[in-house]
Design an enzyme around this catalytic site. Structure first.
Site, PDB file in Angstrom:
ATOM      1  CB  VAL A  65      -0.115  -5.345   5.084  1.00 38.74           C
ATOM      2  CG1 VAL A  65      -0.901  -4.240   5.785  1.00 38.74           C
ATOM      3  CG2 VAL A  65      -1.054  -6.330   4.404  1.00 38.74           C
ATOM      4  CB  CYS A  66       4.173  -1.449   5.024  1.00 38.85           C
ATOM      5  SG  CYS A  66       3.837  -0.201   3.765  1.00 38.85           S
ATOM      6  N   GLY A  67       2.691   0.076   6.973  1.00 37.19           N
ATOM      7  CA  GLY A  67       1.873   1.067   7.662  1.00 37.19           C
ATOM      8  C   GLY A  67       0.963   1.832   6.725  1.00 37.19           C
ATOM      9  N   GLY A  69       1.200   1.250   3.067  1.00 39.87           N
ATOM     10  CA  GLY A  69       1.131   0.578   1.771  1.00 39.87           C
ATOM     11  C   GLY A  69       2.151   1.117   0.785  1.00 39.87           C
ATOM     12  N   GLY A 109      -1.830  -0.759   6.836  1.00 41.82           N
ATOM     13  CA  GLY A 109      -2.421  -1.194   8.097  1.00 41.82           C
ATOM     14  C   GLY A 109      -2.831  -0.043   8.999  1.00 41.82           C
TER      15      GLY A 109
END
Ligand code: RB5
Length: 149
Positions: A65-67, A69, A109
């Site tokens: 998960v990052c900001g 994806g 996220g």
């Protein structure tokens, strides 16, 4: 299932939510961090160890998960043996495994809420690669790229 999970600051809140849901659902979860919210951390520092663990079979599947994806997906796919994709819908979460043998799901996220993300993670973990000849043939062509210089 033994599942790895990782996130930077952009995905930290969603990771914590998914971690709790995975454990409540009975999965064994390895948390590759971040272990606290740090707005200056970098997604490769968490996604690369997760991707290496998936490629080595230390965990069966991964959740990154990052900001958005995107960074997590780009990063994870640099590791040979990883087939990662950003997923925003149930159909792709399932078919990505059945047809493309996806082994890391990447989520944003800042772009998906926890209920949608969890539905996609559940679909991803429940799916199995079909072993269909046409998909094996296509994946062999993809895997051959990892041998190129
Ligand atoms: C971090 O600000 C953000 O760029 C990262 O989480 C991710 O969205 C990159 O794709």
């Amino acid at each position: 299932m033994r599942v790895g999970i990782a996130a930077d600051h952009g995905g930290f809140g969603l990771k914590e939510d998914l971690l709790a849901r995975l454990r409540a659902a009975g999965h064994e979860v390895v948390d590759f961090g971040a272990h606290r919210l740090d707005s200056s951390d970098d997604y490769p520092d968490f996604v690369i160890p997760l991707a290496r663990a998936v490629a080595a079979g230390k965990v069966e599947r991964g959740v990154a998960v990052c900001g958005s994806g995107v960074g997590a997906s780009v990063c994870a796919n640099k590791i040979p043996g990883v087939r990662a994709s950003m997923i925003n819908d149930h159909f792709s979460a399932r078919q990505g495994v059945e047809d493309d043998h996806m082994n890391i799901i990447c989520l944003g996220g800042r772009t998906v809420g926890p209920s949608l993300a969890w539905d996609n993670v559940e679909a991803f973990l429940a799916a199995e690669f079909s072993q269909a000849e046409r998909h094996l043939r296509r994946l062999a062509k993809v895997a051959s790229l990892e041998k190129d210089e």
